[in-house]
Write a protein that holds these residues in place. Sequence first.
Motif, PDB file in Angstrom:
ATOM      1  N   MET A 155       1.215 -16.291 -14.037  1.00 24.42           N
ATOM      2  CA  MET A 155       1.945 -15.350 -13.200  1.00 24.42           C
ATOM      3  C   MET A 155       1.064 -14.138 -12.867  1.00 24.42           C
ATOM      4  SD  MET A 155       5.528 -13.452 -14.036  1.00 24.42           S
ATOM      5  CE  MET A 155       4.884 -12.272 -15.190  1.00 24.42           C
ATOM      6  N   ILE A 156       1.125 -13.732 -11.595  1.00 23.56           N
ATOM      7  CA  ILE A 156       0.388 -12.525 -11.188  1.00 23.56           C
ATOM      8  C   ILE A 156       1.418 -11.456 -10.844  1.00 23.56           C
ATOM      9  CG2 ILE A 156      -1.421 -11.594  -9.691  1.00 23.56           C
ATOM     10  CD1 ILE A 156      -1.967 -14.505  -8.745  1.00 23.56           C
ATOM     11  N   GLN A 157       1.205 -10.285 -11.434  1.00 22.53           N
ATOM     12  CA  GLN A 157       2.154  -9.202 -11.182  1.00 22.53           C
ATOM     13  C   GLN A 157       1.429  -8.020 -10.536  1.00 22.53           C
ATOM     14  OE1 GLN A 157       4.332  -8.616 -14.769  1.00 22.53           O
ATOM     15  NE2 GLN A 157       5.820  -7.290 -13.741  1.00 22.53           N
ATOM     16  N   VAL A 158       1.894  -7.629  -9.378  1.00 21.51           N
ATOM     17  CA  VAL A 158       1.292  -6.492  -8.673  1.00 21.51           C
ATOM     18  C   VAL A 158       2.323  -5.359  -8.685  1.00 21.51           C
ATOM     19  CG1 VAL A 158       0.367  -5.686  -6.455  1.00 21.51           C
ATOM     20  CG2 VAL A 158      -0.080  -8.030  -7.216  1.00 21.51           C
ATOM     21  N   ASP A 159       1.949  -4.217  -9.265  1.00 22.38           N
ATOM     22  CA  ASP A 159       2.907  -3.113  -9.425  1.00 22.38           C
ATOM     23  C   ASP A 159       2.412  -1.836  -8.750  1.00 22.38           C
ATOM     24  OD1 ASP A 159       4.894  -4.334 -10.875  1.00 22.38           O
ATOM     25  OD2 ASP A 159       3.804  -4.093 -12.775  1.00 22.38           O
ATOM     26  N   HIS A 160       3.119  -1.440  -7.725  1.00 17.64           N
ATOM     27  CA  HIS A 160       2.891  -0.138  -7.066  1.00 17.64           C
ATOM     28  C   HIS A 160       1.417   0.134  -6.804  1.00 17.64           C
ATOM     29  CE1 HIS A 160       7.092   0.546  -7.796  1.00 17.64           C
ATOM     30  NE2 HIS A 160       6.897   0.254  -9.071  1.00 17.64           N
ATOM     31  N   VAL A 161       0.785  -0.784  -6.124  1.00 14.98           N
ATOM     32  CA  VAL A 161      -0.655  -0.659  -5.841  1.00 14.98           C
ATOM     33  C   VAL A 161      -0.873   0.139  -4.546  1.00 14.98           C
ATOM     34  CG1 VAL A 161      -2.664  -1.995  -5.051  1.00 14.98           C
ATOM     35  CG2 VAL A 161      -1.443  -2.664  -7.129  1.00 14.98           C
ATOM     36  N   TYR A 162      -1.829   1.056  -4.619  1.00 17.63           N
ATOM     37  CA  TYR A 162      -2.238   1.860  -3.461  1.00 17.63           C
ATOM     38  C   TYR A 162      -3.750   1.683  -3.308  1.00 17.63           C
ATOM     39  CZ  TYR A 162       2.185   4.479  -3.837  1.00 17.63           C
ATOM     40  OH  TYR A 162       3.514   4.840  -3.880  1.00 17.63           O
ATOM     41  N   HIS A 163      -4.234   1.848  -2.094  1.00 21.62           N
ATOM     42  CA  HIS A 163      -5.694   1.887  -1.934  1.00 21.62           C
ATOM     43  C   HIS A 163      -6.091   2.785  -0.773  1.00 21.62           C
ATOM     44  CE1 HIS A 163      -9.622   0.393  -3.140  1.00 21.62           C
ATOM     45  NE2 HIS A 163      -9.963   0.545  -1.862  1.00 21.62           N
ATOM     46  N   ASP A 164      -7.002   3.679  -1.086  1.00 21.58           N
ATOM     47  CA  ASP A 164      -7.502   4.648  -0.100  1.00 21.58           C
ATOM     48  C   ASP A 164      -9.016   4.451  -0.016  1.00 21.58           C
ATOM     49  OD1 ASP A 164      -8.296   6.808   1.326  1.00 21.58           O
ATOM     50  OD2 ASP A 164      -7.558   8.327  -0.066  1.00 21.58           O
ATOM     51  N   TYR A 165      -9.500   3.902   1.095  1.00 19.73           N
ATOM     52  CA  TYR A 165     -10.935   3.581   1.203  1.00 19.73           C
ATOM     53  C   TYR A 165     -11.833   4.818   1.202  1.00 19.73           C
ATOM     54  CZ  TYR A 165     -10.255  -1.402   2.120  1.00 19.73           C
ATOM     55  OH  TYR A 165      -9.954  -2.735   1.996  1.00 19.73           O
ATOM     56  N   GLU A 166     -11.383   5.854   1.882  1.00 24.39           N
ATOM     57  CA  GLU A 166     -12.273   7.012   2.050  1.00 24.39           C
ATOM     58  C   GLU A 166     -11.941   8.186   1.141  1.00 24.39           C
ATOM     59  OE1 GLU A 166     -12.165   7.823   6.231  1.00 24.39           O
ATOM     60  OE2 GLU A 166     -13.323   6.037   6.708  1.00 24.39           O
ATOM     61  N   GLY A 167     -10.894   8.050   0.360  1.00 24.50           N
ATOM     62  CA  GLY A 167     -10.523   9.131  -0.559  1.00 24.50           C
ATOM     63  C   GLY A 167      -9.991  10.357   0.164  1.00 24.50           C
ATOM     64  N   LYS A 168      -9.408  10.148   1.347  1.00 26.52           N
ATOM     65  CA  LYS A 168      -8.896  11.294   2.112  1.00 26.52           C
ATOM     66  C   LYS A 168      -7.370  11.288   2.176  1.00 26.52           C
ATOM     67  CE  LYS A 168     -12.960  11.676   5.074  1.00 26.52           C
ATOM     68  NZ  LYS A 168     -13.528  11.356   6.399  1.00 26.52           N
ATOM     69  N   GLY A 169      -6.767  10.523   1.312  1.00 29.14           N
ATOM     70  CA  GLY A 169      -5.301  10.474   1.282  1.00 29.14           C
ATOM     71  C   GLY A 169      -4.708   9.568   2.349  1.00 29.14           C
ATOM     72  N   ILE A 170      -5.550   8.802   3.032  1.00 29.85           N
ATOM     73  CA  ILE A 170      -5.029   7.851   4.032  1.00 29.85           C
ATOM     74  C   ILE A 170      -5.062   6.462   3.387  1.00 29.85           C
ATOM     75  CG2 ILE A 170      -5.337   6.872   6.351  1.00 29.85           C
ATOM     76  CD1 ILE A 170      -7.038   9.501   6.904  1.00 29.85           C
ATOM     77  N   TYR A 171      -3.872   5.946   3.104  1.00 29.89           N
ATOM     78  CA  TYR A 171      -3.805   4.700   2.337  1.00 29.89           C
ATOM     79  C   TYR A 171      -3.815   3.466   3.240  1.00 29.89           C
ATOM     80  CZ  TYR A 171      -2.926   7.515  -1.729  1.00 29.89           C
ATOM     81  OH  TYR A 171      -3.060   8.431  -2.741  1.00 29.89           O
ATOM     82  N   ALA A 172      -4.726   2.558   2.953  1.00 27.56           N
ATOM     83  CA  ALA A 172      -4.763   1.284   3.678  1.00 27.56           C
ATOM     84  C   ALA A 172      -3.573   0.439   3.256  1.00 27.56           C
ATOM     85  CB  ALA A 172      -6.054   0.544   3.380  1.00 27.56           C
TER      86      ALA A 172
END
Lengths: 329, 282
Positions: free
Chosen positions: B1-18
């Motif tokens: 089982m794979i569990q993904v929990d509340h994942v965020y990612h920001d490529y440039e570190g400027k608060g703009i989330y992909a």
Amino acid sequence: MKSMLMSIIREIKLIFRDGITVYLTISPALLALVFILVFGSIQESTIRLAVDASVPAEVIARLETVADVEMMPDNESLVRRISGADSIAGVLMRGQTFVLLVEGNEAQGFAEARAQLIGAVLSGETQEYTAVAVESQHSLAYTISMACILLLALFIGGASMGLSGVNERESGVLRAITISPMTLLSYVASKLLPALLFGMIGIACCVLIMGRMDTLAPFLLLAGGSVFVSGIIAFLIITFADNQIAAVGVLKIIMPVFLIVGISAVFVPQGWSILYYALPMYWQYTAMDAILTGKAALLPILMTLGTGMVWFALVMILFTQKVKIKAWR
Amino acid sequence: MIQVDHVYHDYEGKGIYAVSDISFTVQSGKVFGFLGPSGAGKSTVQNIMTGLLPVQRGEVRYDQYSVKALRTKFFNRIGVSFEQPNVYARLTGYENLKYFAALFSAPTCDPMELLDSVGLREAANKKAGEYSKGMRQRLTLARALLNKPEYLFLDEPTSGLDPATAASVRELIKAQRDRGAAVFLTTHNMELADSLCDTVAFLYGGKIAAMDSPDALKRRYGKRLVTVAYQEGESERVAAFDMDHREALVAFLAQNNPITIHSQEATLEEIFLLVTGKELTA
């Protein structure tokens, strides 16, 4: 171990299936052939003479004790023979005087040594002689030209692996490797070992072609000591080029740096040499110079290894950041 | 089982989330479809899940083990098929699989059998650079299956394939699911998702807009109507009936001569449009 072995086999297959990389790999050997055309082979160190019928038999017999003698039927044939592509001098008699006939383009030291020796033999003073070092073969031009070819042979191993890595990056295979059980260490080894192998083969071929088999063992040791230099070359290319066109651009920048920096130390004042001590290329050239002139080369080889390792570690930091490969997992 | 929990990612570190606040679970023996247009963040999520991108915020767990703490051996258990076929062009199909098989320290499938299963046995000794895009796509899929993965990531596995090959790939994916693999399928092909997935998530603008089984989504967003095409004199007509009033439908069928009868549940494509306001295109 199995994955590393398969990686090495794969690299060899990839190299031999790519025309450009094959040409790159054999280019130092081709240059070595050009080198012997320019400088001549050290193996051809015996004196060769042509004589015509004017020279008495007992004089010919004396000349044969110090040289390979060819008989020419007449003076015209003698002159034609001397004008040929190989290095041969002629002896004839005009009246009671011996004449040494040469082409005129021989190195000064070689021509003088030969004239003295033949003069002594013809005058009947002595038939004993010792080998005289030919000036041009220990000249700076000779050493630098030979070192350039040998440095190129070592460079090509790293460059070939770099191009292979760029291909992996461009095609996305590197991403597939990243999510396989292959570790960064195995990946690095899969590039370094073939680079080392190709460097050794390349340098052995060049040494063989250039007639310096006496230096084979120390040169192979130097190829081993240059393994991290090959790694620097390979991973600099992979780090800064994400396609083959960019790789050619990176090659254009790093190739002169790796071939010229070490040699350039010869042309700077002695006191400034210290500036070069941190550079593995300097130690590579120093080791080559020592090997070619018969001096001890172990220290510069070890310095090549040591300084190469430090620079390689710095390049690997850049590489892992640029291609987002995990250093440890 | 794979569990993904509340994942965020920001490529440039400027608060703009992909991608932001992504949560879902992929069960073993199930196919999870991740649907969205290009640029929605599908690949970002897959890259975070496979460790190609770091987890900046949130958590990804494989059977309770965090992706952050995974070691080399774990990669014996996953298989990834990329959208862009990434194989060694100067090696043959067989050599490609043989090389990658050697990277695993776990038992692997026979490369020739795998090539056979994706219809490449005849081209096994041909250089991959001479393959068509579809053939390279199948080779990439075969490589992902080499280690009989417990977790299988498939990115557009039928892209560029002809209908017959796409159908055989679909069967291959079903076989992986049936042997117990957790399959994470990234696609914008709604037909594929509909036929394979146990659960689908619509990703739009880096967020999950809707997530459920395809049937549940259809029920939730579709119309409960039945349309009946019938013959009236010389012409063909269509009548619609609410499924909650079956008596009217039964009476109509008794009195008329129906030609076709269709339920009007929504397609996944229509649901995506309804949920996001955008069409699902590549």
